[in-house]
Design a protein around this motif. Structure first.
Motif, short mmCIF file in Angstrom:
data_model
loop_
_atom_site.label_atom_id
_atom_site.label_comp_id
_atom_site.label_asym_id
_atom_site.label_seq_id
_atom_site.Cartn_x
_atom_site.Cartn_y
_atom_site.Cartn_z
N LEU A 70 -1.85 -5.96 6.13
CA LEU A 70 -2.68 -4.86 5.64
C LEU A 70 -3.28 -5.31 4.32
O LEU A 70 -2.65 -5.21 3.27
CB LEU A 70 -1.83 -3.61 5.45
CG LEU A 70 -1.20 -3.06 6.73
CD1 LEU A 70 -0.27 -1.90 6.40
CD2 LEU A 70 -2.26 -2.60 7.73
N GLU A 110 -1.03 9.16 12.13
CA GLU A 110 -1.09 9.05 10.67
C GLU A 110 0.27 8.53 10.23
O GLU A 110 1.29 9.15 10.50
CB GLU A 110 -1.35 10.43 10.06
CG GLU A 110 -1.39 10.41 8.56
CD GLU A 110 -1.55 11.82 8.00
OE1 GLU A 110 -2.69 12.19 7.70
OE2 GLU A 110 -0.54 12.53 7.86
N LEU A 116 0.83 -1.21 0.00
CA LEU A 116 0.00 0.00 0.00
C LEU A 116 0.86 1.26 0.00
O LEU A 116 1.85 1.33 0.72
CB LEU A 116 -0.88 0.01 1.25
CG LEU A 116 -1.95 -1.10 1.34
CD1 LEU A 116 -2.53 -1.13 2.75
CD2 LEU A 116 -3.06 -0.85 0.35
N LEU A 125 -1.92 5.50 6.55
CA LEU A 125 -2.71 4.63 7.41
C LEU A 125 -2.98 5.41 8.69
O LEU A 125 -2.05 5.90 9.33
CB LEU A 125 -1.91 3.36 7.73
CG LEU A 125 -2.66 2.29 8.52
CD1 LEU A 125 -3.77 1.67 7.67
CD2 LEU A 125 -1.70 1.19 8.98
N LYS A 171 -7.85 3.10 9.45
CA LYS A 171 -8.42 3.29 8.10
C LYS A 171 -7.30 3.79 7.21
O LYS A 171 -6.30 4.35 7.69
CB LYS A 171 -9.61 4.25 8.13
CG LYS A 171 -9.27 5.69 8.35
CD LYS A 171 -10.50 6.57 8.21
CE LYS A 171 -10.11 8.03 8.47
NZ LYS A 171 -11.24 8.92 8.49
N PHE A 172 -7.48 3.57 5.93
CA PHE A 172 -6.40 3.87 4.99
C PHE A 172 -6.88 4.89 3.97
O PHE A 172 -8.02 4.83 3.52
CB PHE A 172 -6.01 2.56 4.29
CG PHE A 172 -5.06 2.74 3.14
CD1 PHE A 172 -3.72 3.01 3.36
CD2 PHE A 172 -5.52 2.67 1.82
CE1 PHE A 172 -2.84 3.18 2.30
CE2 PHE A 172 -4.65 2.83 0.75
CZ PHE A 172 -3.31 3.09 0.99
N VAL A 179 -8.72 -2.88 4.02
CA VAL A 179 -8.31 -1.59 4.59
C VAL A 179 -8.88 -0.41 3.82
O VAL A 179 -9.15 0.64 4.38
CB VAL A 179 -6.76 -1.50 4.62
CG1 VAL A 179 -6.32 -0.17 5.17
CG2 VAL A 179 -6.20 -2.60 5.50
N GLN A 180 -9.09 -0.58 2.50
CA GLN A 180 -9.40 0.61 1.71
C GLN A 180 -10.85 1.07 1.76
O GLN A 180 -11.33 1.71 0.83
CB GLN A 180 -8.96 0.39 0.26
CG GLN A 180 -7.47 0.60 0.12
CD GLN A 180 -6.96 0.34 -1.28
OE1 GLN A 180 -7.55 -0.42 -2.01
NE2 GLN A 180 -5.88 0.97 -1.66
N SER A 189 -5.62 6.32 0.27
CA SER A 189 -4.60 6.14 -0.76
C SER A 189 -3.93 7.49 -0.99
O SER A 189 -4.48 8.53 -0.63
CB SER A 189 -5.23 5.65 -2.05
OG SER A 189 -6.04 6.68 -2.57
#
Length: 844
Positions: free
Chosen positions: A583, A541, A487, A491, A610-611, A588-589, A613
């Motif tokens: 992950l 973060e 990823l 995150l 939570k992720f 996650v996304q 992008s």
């Protein structure tokens, strides 16, 4: 790729042999197995003290010019043979012990109370009788030749005959797995057989003091598999010391060829025994853990492959081999677990100082790797030449290898109570505790100290290749194209609470993610004092760079001042628990928080994550309310405040300079997200308690608030309009043209943007002056702030993107370089800039 790359290893000559080096006093040459008949193990002088019947080797090193005269060569032949003969006698006794219960078992099989059925006996003892007869005949023929030794004796035909009968071993190997399973089932269901199979009596060698030793049936059934490897080793040695014109030479060569072909065909087959080798006592030695670690050896970093067996830790390195040759390991050292101790930080004061590579160099290298990655992607997309791709991949491998070697800085010390200490450097405390725990668990068993003979060491090192579980150096260039790239983005993790502690303690957690093949610590909660149920509720973060796993470690804080600061990187706090989760991009996304629990040694840590992008997190979203300061144009804020530099920027900078300028990692370590959100709300509401709140707040949260302000500006501080010109200006190679262009671009900025930028610039330079203490260089600061100040807002220059990770590397490198240019520039004053208007003639 791997064949022609020297793994940070010692020097090699053109043949791929190691250059003979002067050995430190008291060290032996370590032997190794090699597949080619021309190269043979150097027998170590250890044979002298080992009690397994391998004859002593003359202490003067082999392979010297003088040794090649025939007389000495033949003397060596005799030594090799008599050693082999002694081990052959032990092997025959082992086979005899295995066959001993077979007859009585067969006799009972036909009675009304059979212990085993004939079918079961046939399966368990399959081909043992045949193997015994082959070796008995071989031994009986070889023994008189060795006892009445003379220089003309020939025995190559005996080895050739032995090799030609290896088909029996093939049949044994094919049946081996089912033989073991049958024996195990029979043991469980039949107490009599269990008693028999747990203690088989093996006769001791003729001249030994021990008349018998007890060995399990399982250990004896593994002996034939072990034996082929050993016979092959002996053939290597015999060939080495047999003159090429001796009648035995072609026969031994033939026997070696047959044995090697046989070995490589069964290596793939011996699956159930993949993790086992036999110990000197005849027990099964299991491989428990292995992996690549960086060893600090004679002041330089070397990549080693470390193998932890049931009773010994072995440190090896991959030998340089010719293309197409079987890779082998070379043993650097080993420590029996019975002799292994971990020195405490206090005891290791005399340890060498670890030279730590500055962060900015590591960051630089990551940027380079990312740039090469996107070049590879481009080449692939344009169906580029495979040669060009290979060249890029090789370059990427070398850069990643450098990173792997130079980034770890956490010391992991191992001491042999009979002498030497060894020092590994790891990138993560998680890994260190994994190795330590695995070793300590094995040390709970009743372990004996021992010294391996050269042959045993060879067999053990030779087995490493087929037993290893970690095959590739952990760099991304070793990954297949279809493997998950991991990823890229941010995150968000909230560490809520933990329970399960037996007594109250001062507790905190750290978070680690993998990046470029190894793990790095990214965040740390505050210490919750004197509790069994800490409630942190802190949000972080974490930037992900191709990450696939998140680790959480829970520590008890050590406030004992005598133990602290023994070593720059020694973490003396005690790990109470640790855990890891994958992950998974799909899981996650989602946009929502996703709650989870990690269980570790009876402790449960609750957290949510939570992720976002990278493309999502890069968006600059203008604020709906124009009354606040976050997400509002800088010109609007300064006009409203009647200030030249926004109040939020001035206050945060003042606070950092007052009490954060010597804070290690200031601006790099992430502040607690909930604190940052609280500060954001106070600044947005223009609350009169701002100053009180600032003075109480953790300094990393204040630094985080400043970064967030610049990141949330609806357009970057250096503006969208000028972004392409900044990118072009920084790429100019003529220094005068670059200077002209870069100053002209500053002048073209609106006044509030320019004045704020110059104000921030001077602050960052003051932070960098404290680099020896805070570890933040100009380059580090440019890496943190470059994208924050320059990254265009949504819709600008993002249309042609393919991979988020792709663009990231290229653009970010340029953004960092722009900021670095101004940070390294002599002081720039607003009035000077404006006065020099005529000097600049380039148009944007």
């Amino acid at each position: 790729l791997l064949a022609d790359f020297n793994y940070g290893a010692d020097e090699y000559d053109a043949e791929g042999n190691e250059e003979p080096k002067a050995l430190p006093e008291g060290s032996e040459t370590m032997p190794y197995i090699d597949e080619s008949p021309t190269m043979s193990p150097q027998l170590s002088a250890r044979g002298q003290e080992s009690g397994d019947g391998v004859s002593p080797t003359p202490a003067d090193g082999l392979g010297t010019g003088g040794e090649r005269d025939a007389g000495k060569g033949l003397e060596m032949r005799k030594l090799v043979l008599s050693g082999f003969l002694a081990s052959e006698e032990i092997y025959i006794n082992q086979l005899e012990a295995l066959l001993l219960p077979m007859k009585p078992l067969k006799a009972t099989a036909t009675t009304s109370q059979p212990v085993l059925t004939l079918q079961q006996i046939e399966t368990i003892f399959y081909k043992i009788q045949d193997i015994y007869e082959i070796h008995k005949e071989f031994y009986d023929s070889l023994c008189p030749k060795v006892q009445q030794w003379d220089s003309n004796v020939t025995m190559g035909h005996l080895f050739q005959k032995l090799a030609s009968q290896l088909g029996v071993y093939k049949a044994f190997v094919d049946n081996y797995k089912i033989a073991l399973e049958t024996a195990e089932k029979c043991s469980q269901s039949n107490y009599q057989f269990q008693k028999i199979s747990e203690e088989l009596k093996v006769k001791g060698p003729k001249d030994s003091k021990e008349s018998h030793t007890s060995v399990t049936m399982e250990a004896l059934l593994y002996k034939p598999i072990d034996r082929v490897t050993r016979s092959t080793l002996v053939l290597h040695d015999l060939l080495k010391h047999t003159p090429a014109d001796h009648p035995d030479y072609p026969l031994l060569q033939d026997a070696l060829r047959i044995s090697q072909n046989f070995l490589s065909s069964i290596n793939e087959d011996i699956d159930p025994r993949r993790t086992a080798v036999t110990t000197p006592k005849g027990e099964t030695r299991q491989l428990v853990k292995d992996g690549f670690l960086v060893e600090l050896s004679e002041g330089s970093r070397k990549l080693r492959h470390v193998f932890l067996f049931t009773d010994v830790l072995l440190c090896a390195k991959l030998k340089k081999t010719a293309v197409g040759k079987h890779q082998q390991y070379d043993c650097k050292w080993y420590v029996p677990l019975a002799d292994l101790v971990f020195p405490s930080p206090e005891e290791s004061e005399h340890c060498p100082q670890v030279h730590v590579i500055p962060d900015h160099e590591l960051e630089d290298m990551k940027m380079k790797i990312s740039a090469i990655k996107s070049e590879v992607q481009k080449e692939k997309a344009n169906k580029g030449q495979s040669r060009a791709i290979e060249r890029l991949k090789k370059k990427m491998f070398e850069n990643e290898f450098w990173l792997l070697l130079n980034s770890p800085a956490i010391p992991f010390r191992i001491h042999n109570r009979n002498g030497k200490s060894y020092l590994f450097l790891l990138s993560s405390d998680y890994e260190r505790s994994e190795w330590r725990e695995a070793i300590q668990k094995l040390q709970k068993k009743d372990l004996q100290a021992f010294v391996l003979s050269s042959v045993e060491l060879q067999v053990l090192t030779g087995s490493c290749f087929k037993l290893r579980t970690v095959h590739n150096i952990p760099v991304t260039s070793n990954k297949d194209d279809d493997e998950s790239p991991g990823l890229y983005g941010f995150l968000h993790v909230i560490v809520h609470s933990a329970k399960g502690f037996k007594q109250s303690a001062n507790l905190y957690c750290t978070l680690e993610v993998d990046s470029f093949g190894y793990f790095v610590s990214k965040a740390k909660t505050r210490v919750f004092r004197d509790t069994t149920e800490p409630q942190w509720n802190e949000e972080f973060e974490i930037e992900l760079e191709g990450s696939q796993s998140l680790r959480i470690l829970c520590y008890e804080k050590c406030y004992d001042k005598t133990k602290v600061n023994k070593d720059n990187n020694e973490i003396v706090d005690k790990i109470m628990g640790k855990g890891q989760i994958q992950l998974d991009p799909q899981a996650v996304q989602t946009k929502n928080w996703h709650m989870d629990v990690i269980e570790m040694n009876g402790i449960k840590v609750e957290f949510s994550m939570k992720f976002t992008s990278r493309d999502m997190s890069l968006k600059r979203t203008p604020s709906k309310k124009q009354t606040g300061v976050f997400g509002v144009k800088i010109s609007v804020v300064t006009k409203r405040e009647r200030s030249k530099v926004p109040y939020i920027v001035r206050q945060c900078i003042e606070e950092v300079e007052k009490r954060g300028i010597e804070e290690v990692g200031i601006y790099r370590i992430s502040g607690v997200a909930t604190d940052i959100q609280a500060l954001k709300a106070v600044f947005d509401a223009n609350n009169k308690d701002i100053l009180v709140m600032l003075s109480d707040m953790d300094i990393n949260a204040i630094a985080g608030t400043l970064k967030l302000y610049f990141r949330e500006l609806p357009e970057p501080l250096l503006t969208d309009r000028l972004y392409p010109a900044f990118m072009e200006g920084i790429a100019l190679s003529d220094p005068a043209a670059k200077e002209n262009c870069m100053m002209h671009l500053l002048r073209s900025l609106p006044d509030p943007n320019l004045i704020t930028f110059l104000f921030l610039l001077e602050h960052l330079k003051r932070v960098a002056e404290k680099e020896p203490i805070n570890k933040m260089s100009l380059h580090n600061l440019a890496t943190v702030f470059g994208p924050t100040l320059l990254r265009p807002s949504e819709g600008e220059s993002k249309a042609h993107l393919t991979l988020a990770s792709d663009i990231w590397s290229h653009d970010v490198m340029a953004q960092v370089q722009v900021l670095l240019y101004y940070l390294q520039h002599p002081p720039i004053s607003f009035t000077e800039l404006k006065r020099n208007t005529l000097y600049f003639s380039t148009d944007v």
